[in-house]
Design a protein around this motif. Structure first.
Motif, mmCIF file in Angstrom:
data_model
loop_
_atom_site.group_PDB
_atom_site.id
_atom_site.type_symbol
_atom_site.label_atom_id
_atom_site.label_comp_id
_atom_site.label_asym_id
_atom_site.label_seq_id
_atom_site.Cartn_x
_atom_site.Cartn_y
_atom_site.Cartn_z
ATOM 1 N N SER A 152 -6.711 -0.890 -6.246
ATOM 2 C CA SER A 152 -7.650 0.197 -5.948
ATOM 3 C C SER A 152 -8.290 0.747 -7.217
ATOM 4 C CB SER A 152 -6.933 1.338 -5.211
ATOM 5 O OG SER A 152 -6.459 0.923 -3.950
ATOM 6 N N ARG A 203 -3.877 0.380 -2.701
ATOM 7 C CA ARG A 203 -3.525 -1.035 -2.750
ATOM 8 C C ARG A 203 -2.828 -1.420 -4.052
ATOM 9 N NH1 ARG A 203 -7.804 -4.614 -2.543
ATOM 10 N NH2 ARG A 203 -9.246 -3.049 -3.310
ATOM 11 N N LEU A 230 -9.090 3.279 -1.293
ATOM 12 C CA LEU A 230 -9.147 1.919 -0.761
ATOM 13 C C LEU A 230 -8.991 0.906 -1.882
ATOM 14 C CD1 LEU A 230 -12.103 2.331 1.747
ATOM 15 C CD2 LEU A 230 -9.653 2.380 2.243
ATOM 16 N N THR A 264 0.820 -1.218 0.000
ATOM 17 C CA THR A 264 0.000 0.000 0.000
ATOM 18 C C THR A 264 0.850 1.262 0.000
ATOM 19 O OG1 THR A 264 -0.122 -0.022 2.421
ATOM 20 C CG2 THR A 264 -1.911 -1.123 1.224
#
Length: 398
Positions: free
Chosen positions: A346, A325, A398, A305
């Motif tokens: 993501s 991500r 996210l 990440t």
């Protein structure tokens, strides 16, 4: 047909009335129209224009950003100053990489068929996305490099051990043709990089864990340099210094090669299974994408990440920054002081301020990293096209 969205990260709400009052005065003083980069720090904005973005290229003259999306296969031309997608073009069933020539503003992209039996190479107009030239290539896990001086494209196939070479020619009326040839170096060549000043082609082999240096004029091997395990696409070359940056995925490090001496001068540890790297930054830093899984994994729970931030002079690791991500491709625009990171899992491209004050993390501690040697003006600051940035903390996608 996929949809896209571009989300600006807004600054502090307490500053909004002040900027509303100040905006008319600034427009008179600076003659600058509003730009997409009015937003947060360090994450300025997030782009959603497809699924699983990988390679990123930046035209440092026009500031347009080009993104290779795997599924559905797309090359996207994005204008970060205006905050809009200019065009989308598919390359085969999955686009694998993208490069750009900032002198003629042509975009070069590779793709593959769904069954993996056919590879594709295309030249696109950077402003419109119009296809100027296309041809099949040797199928495989393609890497791509382009020599702007010789107008020569290299496309690797690690499956077949062949590198396709396309020497491009442009007619007086603008039509592009190519003389094609092949080069056989090693058993599984994948990563590619070019130094057009020296006339050197760098080939990373994922089986032998070496970088082979080729004389572009003669195709003779000049050196074979051992590196850490699994050198992956892309190899980045700083033509000014001669430094060659090789991301070694399984070896979990960035190897820096002196392109004049043909030897490794630094081995920089990074997070597991890294992939992309960018060096041409306003702060003189190097950014490595910490993907955290190999390319066969989708939405892996072990996805990385962060990006690792490295001092470009000492090669010391300054820290990491959360971006989303499975960060993969990373590229810089030094004039705009921007870093662009594709985060595969993501489905996003993150636009980050290239600032010496990034809130970096080292061993769980937050560090406002600064470098006296590379000190740049504090933000907010005036940027080309009227872009600017404000200090406000925002979270990655996210």
């Amino acid at each position: 047909m996929s949809t896209y969205g571009y989300r600006k990260h807004q600054g502090s709400r307490y500053l909004a009335p002040f900027f509303l009052l100040l905006a008319p005065l600034l427009s008179l003083l600076l003659y600058a129209s509003p730009a997409h980069a009015d937003g947060g720090f360090p994450i300025i904005a997030v782009l959603h224009a497809g699924q699983r973005p990988e390679g990123i290229a930046v035209d440092t003259s026009t500031h347009l950003v080009y993104i290779a999306y795997e599924f559905p296969s797309l090359v996207v031309g994005f204008d970060p100053v205006r905050g809009n997608v200019r065009w989308k073009v598919p390359i085969g069933d999955s686009t694998t990489d993208v490069q750009v020539d900032s002198t003629n503003h042509h975009v070069y992209a590779t793709g593959t068929s769904r069954n993996g039996r056919t590879g594709y190479f295309a030249v696109l107009d950077g402003a419109s996305g119009k296809t100027l030239f296309s041809t099949d290539t040797t199928p495989g896990d393609d890497g791509l490099a382009f020599d702007t001086k010789r107008q020569r494209a290299y496309v690797s196939s690690s499956n077949s051990g062949i590198i396709d070479i396309f020497s491009l020619r442009t007619s007086p009326v603008g039509n592009i043709s190519a003389l094609s040839s092949t080069l056989k170096v090693g058993s599984h060549p994948q990563a590619l990089g070019v130094n057009s000043r020296l006339g050197r082609l760098y080939i990373g082999d994922i089986a032998s864990n070496t970088v082979t240096v080729i004389d572009e004029n003669s195709n003779h091997i000049l050196a074979t340099i051992p590196v850490a395990a699994v050198p992956v696409q892309p190899i980045r070359v700083d033509e000014a210094s001669g430094h060659v940056y090789v991301v070694c995925s399984t070896g979990q490090e960035l190897d820096v090669i002196d392109g004049h001496a043909n030897k490794v001068i630094a081995r920089v540890p990074v997070s597991p299974l890294p992939e992309g790297v960018a060096f041409n930054t306003a702060t003189g830093r190097i950014y490595v994408a910490d993907e955290g899984h190999n390319d066969t994994a989708f939405n892996d729970v072990n996805s990385g990440t962060t990006i690792t931030v490295i001092d470009g002079q000492s090669f010391a690791v300054l820290g990491t920054l959360q971006v989303g991500r499975a960060p993969d491709g990373v590229e810089a625009d030094p004039a705009l002081r921007r870093i662009y990171v594709s985060t595969e899992d993501s489905d996003a491209v993150v636009e980050i301020s290239d600032s010496p004050d990034l809130p970096l993390t080292i061993l769980g501690a937050t560090l406002g990293a600064r470098s006296r040697r590379w000190r740049v003006p504090e933000i907010p600051q005036s940027l080309p096209g009227g872009a600017s940035s404000h200090s406000a903390k925002h979270t990655p996608p996210l």
